[in-house]
Design a protein around this motif. Structure first.
Motif, PDB file in Angstrom:
ATOM      1  N   GLY A  81     -68.362   8.530  62.592  1.00 39.31           N
ATOM      2  CA  GLY A  81     -67.692   9.272  64.026  1.00 39.31           C
ATOM      3  C   GLY A  81     -67.600  10.723  63.789  1.00 39.31           C
ATOM      4  N   ALA A  82     -67.584  11.385  65.099  1.00 35.04           N
ATOM      5  CA  ALA A  82     -66.928  12.674  64.900  1.00 35.04           C
ATOM      6  C   ALA A  82     -65.559  12.584  64.916  1.00 35.04           C
ATOM      7  CB  ALA A  82     -67.369  13.278  66.482  1.00 35.04           C
ATOM      8  N   ASP A  83     -64.933  12.937  64.017  1.00 34.74           N
ATOM      9  CA  ASP A  83     -63.600  13.100  64.055  1.00 34.74           C
ATOM     10  C   ASP A  83     -62.854  13.276  65.172  1.00 34.74           C
ATOM     11  OD1 ASP A  83     -62.241  11.777  61.191  1.00 34.74           O
ATOM     12  OD2 ASP A  83     -63.969  13.549  60.351  1.00 34.74           O
ATOM     13  N   PRO A  84     -62.280  12.802  66.069  1.00 38.57           N
ATOM     14  CA  PRO A  84     -61.267  13.532  67.275  1.00 38.57           C
ATOM     15  C   PRO A  84     -60.399  14.084  66.857  1.00 38.57           C
ATOM     16  CG  PRO A  84     -61.165  10.690  66.863  1.00 38.57           C
ATOM     17  CD  PRO A  84     -61.695  11.207  65.904  1.00 38.57           C
ATOM     18  N   GLY A  85     -59.198  13.909  65.707  1.00 38.25           N
ATOM     19  CA  GLY A  85     -58.211  14.321  65.737  1.00 38.25           C
ATOM     20  C   GLY A  85     -58.048  15.207  65.193  1.00 38.25           C
ATOM     21  N   PRO A  86     -56.528  15.489  64.682  1.00 36.70           N
ATOM     22  CA  PRO A  86     -56.482  16.596  63.652  1.00 36.70           C
ATOM     23  C   PRO A  86     -57.302  17.307  62.429  1.00 36.70           C
ATOM     24  CG  PRO A  86     -54.097  15.019  64.349  1.00 36.70           C
ATOM     25  CD  PRO A  86     -55.522  14.567  64.818  1.00 36.70           C
ATOM     26  N   ARG A  98     -60.459  18.210  53.422  1.00 35.64           N
ATOM     27  CA  ARG A  98     -60.502  16.969  54.268  1.00 35.64           C
ATOM     28  C   ARG A  98     -61.762  17.470  54.271  1.00 35.64           C
ATOM     29  NH1 ARG A  98     -56.954  15.233  52.102  1.00 35.64           N
ATOM     30  NH2 ARG A  98     -54.633  14.166  54.049  1.00 35.64           N
ATOM     31  N   LEU A  99     -63.186  16.203  55.217  1.00 39.62           N
ATOM     32  CA  LEU A  99     -63.941  16.346  55.127  1.00 39.62           C
ATOM     33  C   LEU A  99     -64.243  15.927  56.308  1.00 39.62           C
ATOM     34  CD1 LEU A  99     -66.157  15.223  51.695  1.00 39.62           C
ATOM     35  CD2 LEU A  99     -65.535  17.861  52.508  1.00 39.62           C
ATOM     36  N   VAL A 100     -64.670  16.798  57.647  1.00 43.16           N
ATOM     37  CA  VAL A 100     -64.313  16.688  58.683  1.00 43.16           C
ATOM     38  C   VAL A 100     -65.625  16.039  59.083  1.00 43.16           C
ATOM     39  CG1 VAL A 100     -63.382  17.055  61.074  1.00 43.16           C
ATOM     40  CG2 VAL A 100     -62.203  16.990  59.246  1.00 43.16           C
ATOM     41  N   VAL A 101     -66.515  15.119  60.147  1.00 44.86           N
ATOM     42  CA  VAL A 101     -67.186  14.974  60.099  1.00 44.86           C
ATOM     43  C   VAL A 101     -67.044  15.191  62.198  1.00 44.86           C
ATOM     44  CG1 VAL A 101     -69.492  13.608  61.517  1.00 44.86           C
ATOM     45  CG2 VAL A 101     -68.408  13.039  59.083  1.00 44.86           C
ATOM     46  N   LEU A 102     -68.989  16.364  62.516  1.00 46.93           N
ATOM     47  CA  LEU A 102     -68.601  16.422  63.810  1.00 46.93           C
ATOM     48  C   LEU A 102     -70.330  16.255  64.378  1.00 46.93           C
ATOM     49  CD1 LEU A 102     -68.935  21.033  63.741  1.00 46.93           C
ATOM     50  CD2 LEU A 102     -69.365  19.831  61.676  1.00 46.93           C
ATOM     51  N   VAL A 103     -70.106  16.471  65.621  1.00 51.07           N
ATOM     52  CA  VAL A 103     -71.391  16.783  66.473  1.00 51.07           C
ATOM     53  C   VAL A 103     -71.521  17.852  67.132  1.00 51.07           C
ATOM     54  CG1 VAL A 103     -70.428  14.455  67.902  1.00 51.07           C
ATOM     55  CG2 VAL A 103     -74.023  15.533  67.218  1.00 51.07           C
ATOM     56  N   ARG A 104     -72.484  18.152  67.435  1.00 51.07           N
ATOM     57  CA  ARG A 104     -73.040  20.000  68.351  1.00 51.07           C
ATOM     58  C   ARG A 104     -74.357  19.524  68.715  1.00 51.07           C
ATOM     59  NH1 ARG A 104     -68.161  19.609  67.834  1.00 51.07           N
ATOM     60  NH2 ARG A 104     -66.981  21.524  67.434  1.00 51.07           N
ATOM     61  N   GLU A 105     -74.791  18.940  70.437  1.00 49.14           N
ATOM     62  CA  GLU A 105     -76.243  18.920  71.100  1.00 49.14           C
ATOM     63  C   GLU A 105     -76.935  18.412  70.413  1.00 49.14           C
ATOM     64  OE1 GLU A 105     -77.173  22.928  71.294  1.00 49.14           O
ATOM     65  OE2 GLU A 105     -75.798  23.010  73.609  1.00 49.14           O
ATOM     66  N   GLY A 106     -76.242  17.063  69.654  1.00 47.55           N
ATOM     67  CA  GLY A 106     -76.664  16.368  69.149  1.00 47.55           C
ATOM     68  C   GLY A 106     -76.915  16.074  66.952  1.00 47.55           C
ATOM     69  N   ALA A 107     -76.303  17.462  66.694  1.00 48.85           N
ATOM     70  CA  ALA A 107     -77.046  17.952  65.332  1.00 48.85           C
ATOM     71  C   ALA A 107     -75.804  17.496  64.809  1.00 48.85           C
ATOM     72  CB  ALA A 107     -77.197  18.973  65.788  1.00 48.85           C
ATOM     73  N   TRP A 108     -75.567  16.867  63.257  1.00 51.39           N
ATOM     74  CA  TRP A 108     -74.442  16.141  63.379  1.00 51.39           C
ATOM     75  C   TRP A 108     -74.165  17.286  61.795  1.00 51.39           C
ATOM     76  CZ3 TRP A 108     -70.940  12.516  64.688  1.00 51.39           C
ATOM     77  CH2 TRP A 108     -71.858  11.528  65.227  1.00 51.39           C
ATOM     78  N   GLY A 109     -72.698  17.215  61.491  1.00 50.46           N
ATOM     79  CA  GLY A 109     -72.570  18.255  60.685  1.00 50.46           C
ATOM     80  C   GLY A 109     -70.915  17.186  59.448  1.00 50.46           C
ATOM     81  N   VAL A 110     -70.938  18.391  58.441  1.00 50.24           N
ATOM     82  CA  VAL A 110     -69.302  18.505  58.230  1.00 50.24           C
ATOM     83  C   VAL A 110     -68.700  19.686  57.920  1.00 50.24           C
ATOM     84  CG1 VAL A 110     -68.650  17.082  55.646  1.00 50.24           C
ATOM     85  CG2 VAL A 110     -69.900  15.801  57.067  1.00 50.24           C
ATOM     86  N   ARG A 111     -67.299  19.594  58.098  1.00 45.33           N
ATOM     87  CA  ARG A 111     -66.941  20.180  57.841  1.00 45.33           C
ATOM     88  C   ARG A 111     -65.872  20.589  56.231  1.00 45.33           C
ATOM     89  NH1 ARG A 111     -65.288  22.695  63.763  1.00 45.33           N
ATOM     90  NH2 ARG A 111     -66.452  24.222  64.029  1.00 45.33           N
ATOM     91  N   ASP A 112     -65.570  21.707  55.618  1.00 47.62           N
ATOM     92  CA  ASP A 112     -65.128  21.267  54.636  1.00 47.62           C
ATOM     93  C   ASP A 112     -64.117  22.133  54.771  1.00 47.62           C
ATOM     94  OD1 ASP A 112     -63.600  21.447  52.363  1.00 47.62           O
ATOM     95  OD2 ASP A 112     -65.238  21.522  50.645  1.00 47.62           O
ATOM     96  N   PHE A 113     -62.688  21.391  55.332  1.00 47.24           N
ATOM     97  CA  PHE A 113     -61.087  21.803  54.795  1.00 47.24           C
ATOM     98  C   PHE A 113     -60.471  22.233  53.204  1.00 47.24           C
ATOM     99  CE2 PHE A 113     -62.455  21.469  58.792  1.00 47.24           C
ATOM    100  CZ  PHE A 113     -61.385  22.666  60.125  1.00 47.24           C
ATOM    101  N   ASP A 114     -59.888  22.351  53.092  1.00 48.15           N
ATOM    102  CA  ASP A 114     -59.386  23.010  51.909  1.00 48.15           C
ATOM    103  C   ASP A 114     -58.154  24.431  51.941  1.00 48.15           C
ATOM    104  OD1 ASP A 114     -58.460  22.793  49.016  1.00 48.15           O
ATOM    105  OD2 ASP A 114     -60.455  24.288  48.227  1.00 48.15           O
TER     106      ASP A 114
END
Length: 260
Positions: A81-86, A98-114
Motif C-alpha cells: 500500500g502507499a507508505d504513510p510515514g516518514p 528508500r523506495l516509497v510507494v505513493l498514489v495520487r488520484e488512483g495512479a500508483w507510483g514509486v519514489r526513490d530517495f537516496d
C-alpha cells in the motif's frame, strides 16, 4: 522586532535547514516514477518489477536483487500500500535508498530517495529573510459549507485536484486578501501562494502553514515562515501551483526565498 520573535524565527529557520538536508529529506529524492508509464514494470536503476494491482502495488523480486522489505532480505511477491510515514520508515529499501510507494488520484507510483543524491551533496542552505513584524498579521478563517476541489497545474506538468476548505482573510500593506486554503487533518491551514516576487526574488510559488484557527476562526498569518515547496529542493516532487485567487499582488519579501 522583539528579540524573542527573532530568536524563535532563527530557531525555526535552523530546524528547517536541518530537516531538508537530513538523509531522507526532500533533497534526497532522485525520482518519481508513475507505474502507468512503465508497462514492463521496470523502473530506471531499480531492482524488481513494479506494477499497479488494484488498490496496491505488486512488487516481484529475487533475493539476488538485493531489496529488503520491512528490514529483511526479500524474494518473491508482495502487495504494497502507499507508505504513510516518514521516508526513512519506508517498507522497501535497496541499500541506503528508500523506495516509497505513493498514489495520487488512483495512479500508483514509486519514489526513490537516496541519501547520496547530488542535490543533497550540493546543498548550501536556504536564502531566507530574517523576521520582520510587518509580515505577521491577524487572519480570520471562514470555512466553505462543503469542501471543494479545484484542478491546478502541478510542478510535473500534470493537472490534479487540490482540496480546499475555506478562505483566510487578512490585511497586508493596507490591502485585503482572501486566499483559498486547505484544512489539514490536525486543523491547521495550508496555502499555496504566489506574489510579486515569485519567479524573480523568490521561488515561483511558496507554501504557508498558519496554525489551526480558534473557535471564532482567528489565526496568525505569518509570512516570515513562508516555505519553499518540496519541488524547490528536487525536481521530482509534484507540488501544486496556486489556485485561483492565491497570487497576491504585492511583493512579499519575507520567509524562505530560494536555495543558496
Amino acid at each position: 522586532m522583539t528579540s524573542d520573535a527573532f530568536d524563535e524565527w532563527k530557531k525555526w529557520h535552523e530546524q528547517r535547514v536541518e530537516t531538508v538536508s537530513a538523509p531522507y529529506g526532500p533533497l534526497s529524492l532522485t525520482g518519481t516514477y508513475w507505474l502507468e508509464d512503465f508497462s514492463d514494470g521496470r523502473i530506471p536503476d531499480t531492482p524488481g518489477t513494479w506494477s499497479a494491482d488494484g488498490d496496491a502495488v505488486l512488487l516481484r523480486a529475487t533475493e539476488e536483487d538485493g531489496l529488503t522489505v520491512d528490514g529483511r532480505p526479500f524474494g518473491g511477491a508482495v502487495r504494497l500500500g502507499a507508505d504513510p510515514g516518514p521516508v526513512g520508515a519506508g517498507r522497501v529499501a535497496h541499500g541506503e535508498r528508500r523506495l516509497v510507494v505513493l498514489v495520487r488520484e488512483g495512479a500508483w507510483g514509486v519514489r526513490d530517495f537516496d541519501p547520496a543524491s547530488e542535490a543533497r551533496r550540493a546543498f548550501r542552505g536556504i536564502a531566507a529573510t530574517p523576521h520582520e513584524p510587518r509580515w505577521s498579521v491577524p487572519g480570520r478563517f471562514t470555512p466553505y459549507d462543503e469542501p471543494r476541489s479545484v484542478r491546478v497545474e502541478n510542478a510535473d506538468g500534470r493537472r490534479r485536484g487540490l482540496g480546499l476548505g475555506g478562505e483566510l482573510a487578512f490585511t497586508l500593506d493596507g490591502q485585503e486578501f482572501t486566499p483559498q486554503v486547505t484544512v489539514e487533518a490536525d486543523g491547521s491551514l495550508w496555502a499555496v501562494f504566489g506574489d510579486a516576487t515569485s519567479g524573480s526574488g523568490s521561488h515561483r510559488f511558496r507554501f504557508l502553514r498558519p496554525a489551526a484557527p480558534d473557535t471564532e476562526g482567528r489565526t496568525t498569518v505569518d509570512f516570515n515562515r513562508a516555505l519553499l515547496p518540496p519541488c524547490a529542493f528536487a525536481d521530482h516532487f509534484i507540488c501544486p501551483f496556486p489556485p485561483p485567487g492565491n497570487t497576491l499582488g504585492i511583493a512579499i519579501e519575507a520567509g524562505e526565498r530560494t536555495l543558496l
